[in-house]
Write a protein that holds these residues in place. Sequence first.
Motif, PDB file in Angstrom:
ATOM      1  N   TYR A 117      30.727  20.573  64.593  1.00  0.00           N
ATOM      2  CA  TYR A 117      30.652  21.815  63.828  1.00  0.00           C
ATOM      3  C   TYR A 117      29.258  22.430  63.934  1.00  0.00           C
ATOM      4  O   TYR A 117      29.088  23.618  64.203  1.00  0.00           O
ATOM      5  CB  TYR A 117      30.974  21.563  62.349  1.00  0.00           C
ATOM      6  N   ARG A 118      28.251  21.597  63.687  1.00  0.00           N
ATOM      7  CA  ARG A 118      26.877  22.110  63.694  1.00  0.00           C
ATOM      8  C   ARG A 118      26.448  22.507  65.111  1.00  0.00           C
ATOM      9  O   ARG A 118      25.756  23.513  65.298  1.00  0.00           O
ATOM     10  CB  ARG A 118      25.935  21.061  63.107  1.00  0.00           C
ATOM     11  N   ALA A 119      26.869  21.740  66.109  1.00  0.00           N
ATOM     12  CA  ALA A 119      26.526  22.073  67.498  1.00  0.00           C
ATOM     13  C   ALA A 119      27.137  23.414  67.897  1.00  0.00           C
ATOM     14  O   ALA A 119      26.479  24.261  68.514  1.00  0.00           O
ATOM     15  CB  ALA A 119      26.990  20.970  68.438  1.00  0.00           C
ATOM     16  N   ALA A 120      28.404  23.618  67.542  1.00  0.00           N
ATOM     17  CA  ALA A 120      29.072  24.875  67.892  1.00  0.00           C
ATOM     18  C   ALA A 120      28.400  26.058  67.212  1.00  0.00           C
ATOM     19  O   ALA A 120      28.207  27.121  67.815  1.00  0.00           O
ATOM     20  CB  ALA A 120      30.546  24.801  67.506  1.00  0.00           C
TER      21      ALA A 120
ATOM     22  N   HIS B 291      35.164  26.501  72.246  1.00  0.00           N
ATOM     23  CA  HIS B 291      36.547  26.734  71.832  1.00  0.00           C
ATOM     24  C   HIS B 291      36.857  26.051  70.509  1.00  0.00           C
ATOM     25  O   HIS B 291      37.248  26.679  69.545  1.00  0.00           O
ATOM     26  CB  HIS B 291      37.528  26.251  72.905  1.00  0.00           C
ATOM     27  N   LEU B 292      36.718  24.743  70.475  1.00  0.00           N
ATOM     28  CA  LEU B 292      36.992  24.042  69.227  1.00  0.00           C
ATOM     29  C   LEU B 292      35.858  23.075  68.931  1.00  0.00           C
ATOM     30  O   LEU B 292      35.053  22.735  69.798  1.00  0.00           O
ATOM     31  CB  LEU B 292      38.342  23.321  69.267  1.00  0.00           C
ATOM     32  N   SER B 293      35.801  22.669  67.688  1.00  0.00           N
ATOM     33  CA  SER B 293      34.791  21.702  67.279  1.00  0.00           C
ATOM     34  C   SER B 293      35.394  20.805  66.213  1.00  0.00           C
ATOM     35  O   SER B 293      36.264  21.228  65.443  1.00  0.00           O
ATOM     36  CB  SER B 293      33.541  22.409  66.737  1.00  0.00           C
ATOM     37  N   ASP B 294      34.941  19.567  66.191  1.00  0.00           N
ATOM     38  CA  ASP B 294      35.344  18.657  65.124  1.00  0.00           C
ATOM     39  C   ASP B 294      34.125  17.874  64.690  1.00  0.00           C
ATOM     40  O   ASP B 294      32.989  18.287  64.958  1.00  0.00           O
ATOM     41  CB  ASP B 294      36.526  17.778  65.549  1.00  0.00           C
ATOM     42  N   HIS B 295      34.337  16.749  64.033  1.00  0.00           N
ATOM     43  CA  HIS B 295      33.205  16.029  63.452  1.00  0.00           C
ATOM     44  C   HIS B 295      32.273  15.443  64.512  1.00  0.00           C
ATOM     45  O   HIS B 295      31.124  15.114  64.194  1.00  0.00           O
ATOM     46  CB  HIS B 295      33.714  14.910  62.544  1.00  0.00           C
TER      47      HIS B 295
END
Length: 497
Positions: free
Chosen positions: A338-341, A353-357
């Motif tokens: 999340y923070r990287a995106a 495109h997507l992000s998770d933990h």
Amino acid sequence: MTVDHSWAPVLEALAEHRRKGRISFTPPGHKQARGADPLVRQVLGDAVFHGDLLASGSLDDRRSRGRVLERAERLMADAVHASHTFFSTCGSSLSVKAAILSAAGPHDKLLIGRDAHKSVVSALILSGIRPVWVDPSWDAERHLAHPPSTEAFAEAFAAHPDARGALVTSPTPYGSCADLRGIAEVCHRRSLPLIVDEAWGAHLPFHPELPSWAMDAGADICVTSIHKMGSGLEQGSVFHLQGDLIDPTVLKSRADLFGTTSPSVLIYAGLDGWRRQMALRGKELMGGALALAADVRAAIEGIDGLHVNDRADFCGPAADFDPLPVVIDVSGLGTSGYRAADWLREHRSIEAHLSDHRRISTQLTHADDRVSTDQLLSALRALSDTAPALRPVPEVDVPSPAALRLTQVELPRDAYFATTVDVPLAEAAGRVVAEMLTPYPPGIPAALPGERLTEPVLRYLRTGKAAGMNVPDAADPGLDTVRVVRAPARPPAGGAA
């Protein structure tokens, strides 16, 4: 008979409409941009409005005697070796609903991988179909779900011999693929259809080094989003059919239940153009994308703290994987996906495109080139350098696979339409959820109507939300409350109510 794939019926009908200078006294009301707001025309350009016509009554005549759409769909079917193809301008969310309702009806059972998209759950709510959930192949170390195995579907059919068919999602949004041939054989031994939600696989038919696509693997219905990995406009989707287990007239009728009576010719044109592009140059374009992806993946692997999920990571629990969704594990940076995106978007104008933990996905297609991927690699190197500033991160309490799996105690339709109440998240454990709670993207519900909530899943959603997870379909966007089925009143002591 040889088919001429240089022909594009929708695009050529649009050109003919312009050439003849037809004056429309029909919708759309902007009348070929003349009535549109000047700022809209400035931002979008008039070409958008010039292609925005009635499908029947402008692009074709009022009785569709030019068979423009029919010809375009036949060309698409030929390009991918399907028996029938249907265009949808409402995305694969519509297409998968039509596919499901063509295989089963109210109170029928359907085997469904529990990693299904929320659109599948929507179909269950609308239809009253009884889902038999088939557990994904879990990677507990990476906290990642891969498609269910062939054996899992075989066991589910053995336990539920009255099921009407099966649905599997392949590829997943992370690029892992199911053993479609094996699952199709399990279904066909019982003369039952296999539906494949292949929304992320529009490109698969066009290069031999890509994973096998659904029609080649023997699926009966395949749903594909052309806008995801192809060149179509957003909402451009097709569903393909083969074999005799699903009646094409029934499938078309089910699609008509959900589809708009005002389909977008712009989206039709994008679908038609994509088919032409891939039929003529697909292998070349996909070959270039695969070569570029191989270089990009190798370069990312050399960046400190980053790891690209590859065949060795996926192909224990997954049958195969697609290398174009470049899935990057950022946990080595000590930060979250999340923070990287968010950092990439804010500081380098790079949209993941997507992000998770712990991951981000940087999807590549045939449209990428060295210019776009060099910008991506530069941004990722900068992310690695700045990682200390992105720490510490809120911890997401991801349950074990067993704890993540909720028990379905009511039909999704019954729970969704039940009398409901909003309760504080801290008091929701043990209650039957009446809404979808879906981390998005990728859009796979963590909880869906009719499932009994547990503390581990609620804690996952609560900590995920605090860390940056997006749960857009919750009635309470802040997740302070959860919508659940109102518990029945207790009968008076000593007697029946």
